[in-house]
Design a protein around this motif. Structure first.
Motif, mmCIF file in Angstrom:
data_model
loop_
_atom_site.group_PDB
_atom_site.id
_atom_site.type_symbol
_atom_site.label_atom_id
_atom_site.label_comp_id
_atom_site.label_asym_id
_atom_site.label_seq_id
_atom_site.Cartn_x
_atom_site.Cartn_y
_atom_site.Cartn_z
ATOM 1 N N LYS A 82 0.930 -1.394 0.009
ATOM 2 C CA LYS A 82 0.131 -0.037 -0.082
ATOM 3 C C LYS A 82 0.741 1.203 0.211
ATOM 4 O O LYS A 82 0.309 2.398 0.154
ATOM 5 C CB LYS A 82 -0.846 -0.011 1.248
ATOM 6 C CG LYS A 82 -1.821 -1.149 1.320
ATOM 7 C CD LYS A 82 -2.683 -0.937 2.573
ATOM 8 C CE LYS A 82 -3.617 -2.369 2.677
ATOM 9 N NZ LYS A 82 -4.476 -2.288 4.066
ATOM 10 N N ALA A 83 2.135 1.137 -0.154
ATOM 11 C CA ALA A 83 3.069 2.288 0.042
ATOM 12 C C ALA A 83 3.778 2.366 -1.657
ATOM 13 O O ALA A 83 4.359 1.580 -1.863
ATOM 14 C CB ALA A 83 4.071 1.942 1.054
ATOM 15 N N PRO A 84 3.521 3.550 -1.980
ATOM 16 C CA PRO A 84 4.388 3.853 -3.470
ATOM 17 C C PRO A 84 5.824 4.468 -3.255
ATOM 18 O O PRO A 84 6.664 4.513 -4.159
ATOM 19 C CB PRO A 84 3.658 4.910 -4.037
ATOM 20 C CG PRO A 84 2.815 5.831 -2.829
ATOM 21 C CD PRO A 84 2.600 4.684 -1.786
ATOM 22 N N SER A 85 6.035 4.627 -2.018
ATOM 23 C CA SER A 85 7.350 5.178 -1.608
ATOM 24 C C SER A 85 8.248 4.861 -0.354
ATOM 25 O O SER A 85 7.348 4.407 0.445
ATOM 26 C CB SER A 85 7.279 6.842 -1.527
ATOM 27 O OG SER A 85 6.528 7.213 -0.482
ATOM 28 N N ILE A 86 9.365 4.928 -0.109
ATOM 29 C CA ILE A 86 10.161 4.575 1.037
ATOM 30 C C ILE A 86 9.500 5.613 2.360
ATOM 31 O O ILE A 86 8.834 4.747 3.428
ATOM 32 C CB ILE A 86 11.561 4.999 1.052
ATOM 33 C CG1 ILE A 86 12.148 3.893 -0.118
ATOM 34 C CG2 ILE A 86 12.332 4.644 2.448
ATOM 35 C CD1 ILE A 86 11.971 2.590 0.109
ATOM 36 N N ARG A 135 8.375 -7.258 -1.054
ATOM 37 C CA ARG A 135 8.071 -7.045 -2.381
ATOM 38 C C ARG A 135 7.013 -8.211 -3.063
ATOM 39 O O ARG A 135 6.372 -8.191 -3.917
ATOM 40 C CB ARG A 135 9.046 -7.063 -3.429
ATOM 41 C CG ARG A 135 10.103 -5.875 -3.240
ATOM 42 C CD ARG A 135 11.124 -6.144 -4.454
ATOM 43 N NE ARG A 135 11.855 -7.335 -4.453
ATOM 44 C CZ ARG A 135 12.149 -8.047 -5.632
ATOM 45 N NH1 ARG A 135 11.814 -7.252 -6.714
ATOM 46 N NH2 ARG A 135 12.819 -9.073 -5.443
ATOM 47 N N PHE A 136 6.580 -8.905 -1.901
ATOM 48 C CA PHE A 136 5.546 -9.907 -2.256
ATOM 49 C C PHE A 136 4.203 -9.707 -1.624
ATOM 50 O O PHE A 136 4.193 -9.372 -0.320
ATOM 51 C CB PHE A 136 5.915 -11.326 -1.709
ATOM 52 C CG PHE A 136 7.060 -11.959 -2.616
ATOM 53 C CD1 PHE A 136 6.598 -12.442 -3.811
ATOM 54 C CD2 PHE A 136 8.554 -11.416 -2.225
ATOM 55 C CE1 PHE A 136 7.905 -12.805 -4.585
ATOM 56 C CE2 PHE A 136 9.437 -12.069 -3.249
ATOM 57 C CZ PHE A 136 9.326 -12.677 -4.211
ATOM 58 N N GLY A 137 3.207 -9.596 -2.246
ATOM 59 C CA GLY A 137 1.636 -9.228 -1.644
ATOM 60 C C GLY A 137 1.012 -10.407 -1.572
ATOM 61 O O GLY A 137 1.043 -11.202 -2.679
ATOM 62 N N LYS A 145 4.470 -11.120 -6.773
ATOM 63 C CA LYS A 145 5.617 -10.244 -6.514
ATOM 64 C C LYS A 145 4.929 -8.795 -7.109
ATOM 65 O O LYS A 145 4.358 -8.713 -7.931
ATOM 66 C CB LYS A 145 6.873 -10.459 -7.527
ATOM 67 C CG LYS A 145 8.013 -9.680 -6.931
ATOM 68 C CD LYS A 145 8.839 -10.460 -8.082
ATOM 69 C CE LYS A 145 10.326 -10.048 -7.476
ATOM 70 N NZ LYS A 145 11.503 -10.549 -8.214
ATOM 71 N N ILE A 146 5.295 -7.706 -6.200
ATOM 72 C CA ILE A 146 4.877 -6.533 -6.500
ATOM 73 C C ILE A 146 6.172 -5.952 -7.321
ATOM 74 O O ILE A 146 7.233 -5.703 -6.888
ATOM 75 C CB ILE A 146 4.923 -5.418 -5.363
ATOM 76 C CG1 ILE A 146 3.864 -6.187 -4.333
ATOM 77 C CG2 ILE A 146 4.810 -4.048 -5.541
ATOM 78 C CD1 ILE A 146 3.978 -5.620 -2.925
ATOM 79 N N SER A 147 5.835 -5.466 -8.587
ATOM 80 C CA SER A 147 6.845 -5.185 -9.719
ATOM 81 C C SER A 147 7.009 -3.719 -10.110
ATOM 82 O O SER A 147 7.628 -3.307 -10.809
ATOM 83 C CB SER A 147 6.699 -5.944 -11.037
ATOM 84 O OG SER A 147 5.314 -5.734 -11.619
ATOM 85 N N ARG A 148 5.938 -2.861 -9.415
ATOM 86 C CA ARG A 148 5.976 -1.446 -9.619
ATOM 87 C C ARG A 148 7.036 -0.810 -9.056
ATOM 88 O O ARG A 148 7.709 -1.297 -7.984
ATOM 89 C CB ARG A 148 4.745 -0.954 -9.295
ATOM 90 C CG ARG A 148 4.266 -0.887 -7.756
ATOM 91 C CD ARG A 148 3.053 0.026 -7.311
ATOM 92 N NE ARG A 148 2.623 -0.493 -6.007
ATOM 93 C CZ ARG A 148 3.379 -0.233 -4.950
ATOM 94 N NH1 ARG A 148 4.536 0.333 -5.033
ATOM 95 N NH2 ARG A 148 3.130 -0.360 -3.674
ATOM 96 N N PRO A 149 7.345 0.480 -9.773
ATOM 97 C CA PRO A 149 8.623 1.255 -9.066
ATOM 98 C C PRO A 149 8.247 1.686 -7.792
ATOM 99 O O PRO A 149 7.093 2.029 -7.587
ATOM 100 C CB PRO A 149 8.884 2.106 -10.153
ATOM 101 C CG PRO A 149 7.797 2.007 -11.226
ATOM 102 C CD PRO A 149 7.095 0.951 -10.867
ATOM 103 N N VAL A 150 8.984 1.955 -6.875
ATOM 104 C CA VAL A 150 9.122 2.382 -5.502
ATOM 105 C C VAL A 150 9.822 3.789 -5.594
ATOM 106 O O VAL A 150 11.164 3.709 -5.790
ATOM 107 C CB VAL A 150 9.546 1.409 -4.198
ATOM 108 C CG1 VAL A 150 9.318 2.055 -3.062
ATOM 109 C CG2 VAL A 150 8.805 0.319 -4.377
ATOM 110 N N ALA A 151 9.336 4.887 -5.191
ATOM 111 C CA ALA A 151 10.049 6.106 -5.317
ATOM 112 C C ALA A 151 10.777 6.291 -3.992
ATOM 113 O O ALA A 151 10.248 5.722 -2.823
ATOM 114 C CB ALA A 151 8.952 7.204 -5.415
#
Length: 175
Positions: A82-86, A135-137, A145-151
Motif C-alpha cells: 500500500k506504499a508507493p514510496s519509502i 515485495r511480495f503481496g 511479486k510487486i513489480s511497480r517502481p518504488v519512489a
C-alpha cells in the motif's frame, strides 16, 4: 542456509551482520559466562554501525496508562503493498494501530481488557540504515511479486518516525 531453499540477499546480509556482531561481542559473552546484555551489544562496532532500537508503545483508551517496550534491530522490514514510496512505507510502519474487539489490550492499571492504541517508532537510528522492502503481496485471491517502481528520496528524514526522546538529541537524516 539449506540446499534447495530459496534464499535472498537480505537473508544473507542479516546472517553476515549477526555473525559479525557475535564475533564482536564474543569476549564480553565469555567474560560474563552468558549472553551479552543488549546495552553492551549496542556498543560493538557492528551495533554502532547497523544497530537501532524500536519502541512499541501501547496507551489504554480507558485510563491513559502507557506501556513501552524496546527491541533492537539491524534492519527495518517495510511493506510495499500500500506504499508507493519509502516515506509512505515508513509512515505505515509507524502508524498507530487500534487494538479493539478480539484484539483488545489487557491494561495493567485497569486490570481489564480494554481498547487501546499501539504505535511502533524508531527510538534510536543506526549510522547505516538497512531497509528490507517486502515485495511480495498476498490477498485472499492469491499473491505475487510487486513489480511497480518504488519512489525514494535522495535524502531521507527519519524525524517523523522517531520518538521524542531521540529527536531531542538532534536531527536524523540519511543520504
Amino acid at each position: 542456509f539449506k540446499r534447495g531453499r530459496q534464499e535472498d540477499a537480505h537473508e544473507y546480509f542479516i546472517c553476515q551482520v549477526e555473525a559479525l556482531q557475535t564475533a564482536a561481542t564474543r569476549h564480553a559473552a565469555e567474560a560474563a559466562g552468558e549472553a551479552v546484555p543488549e546495552a553492551l551489544a549496542a556498543t560493538s562496532e557492528i551495533g554502532q554501525l547497523f544497530g537501532g532500537r524500536l519502541r512499541s508503545q501501547v496507551r489504554c483508551a480507558e485510563c491513559g496508562h502507557c506501556s513501552s517496550s524496546y527491541e533492537s534491530y539491524f534492519d527495518l522490514s517495510l511493506e510495499l503493498r500500500k506504499a508507493p514510496s519509502i516515506s509512505a512505507a515508513l509512515k505505515l510502519f509507524t502508524a498507530t494501530e487500534k487494538l479493539h474487539g478480539a484484539n483488545r489490550y489487557r491494561c495493567p492499571a485497569c486490570t481489564a481488557l480494554v481498547d487501546a492504541k499501539k504505535q511502533l517508532q524508531l527510538h534510536r537510528t543506526p549510522l547505516v540504515l538497512t531497509l528490507q522492502l517486502k515485495r511480495f503481496g498476498f490477498s485472499r485471491f492469491g499473491g505475487g511479486k510487486i513489480s511497480r517502481p518504488v519512489a525514494f528520496e535522495e535524502s531521507l528524514d527519519l524525524s517523523p518516525y522517531c520518538t521524542g526522546e531521540w529527536l531531542r538529541s538532534g536531527a536524523v537524516s540519511y543520504r
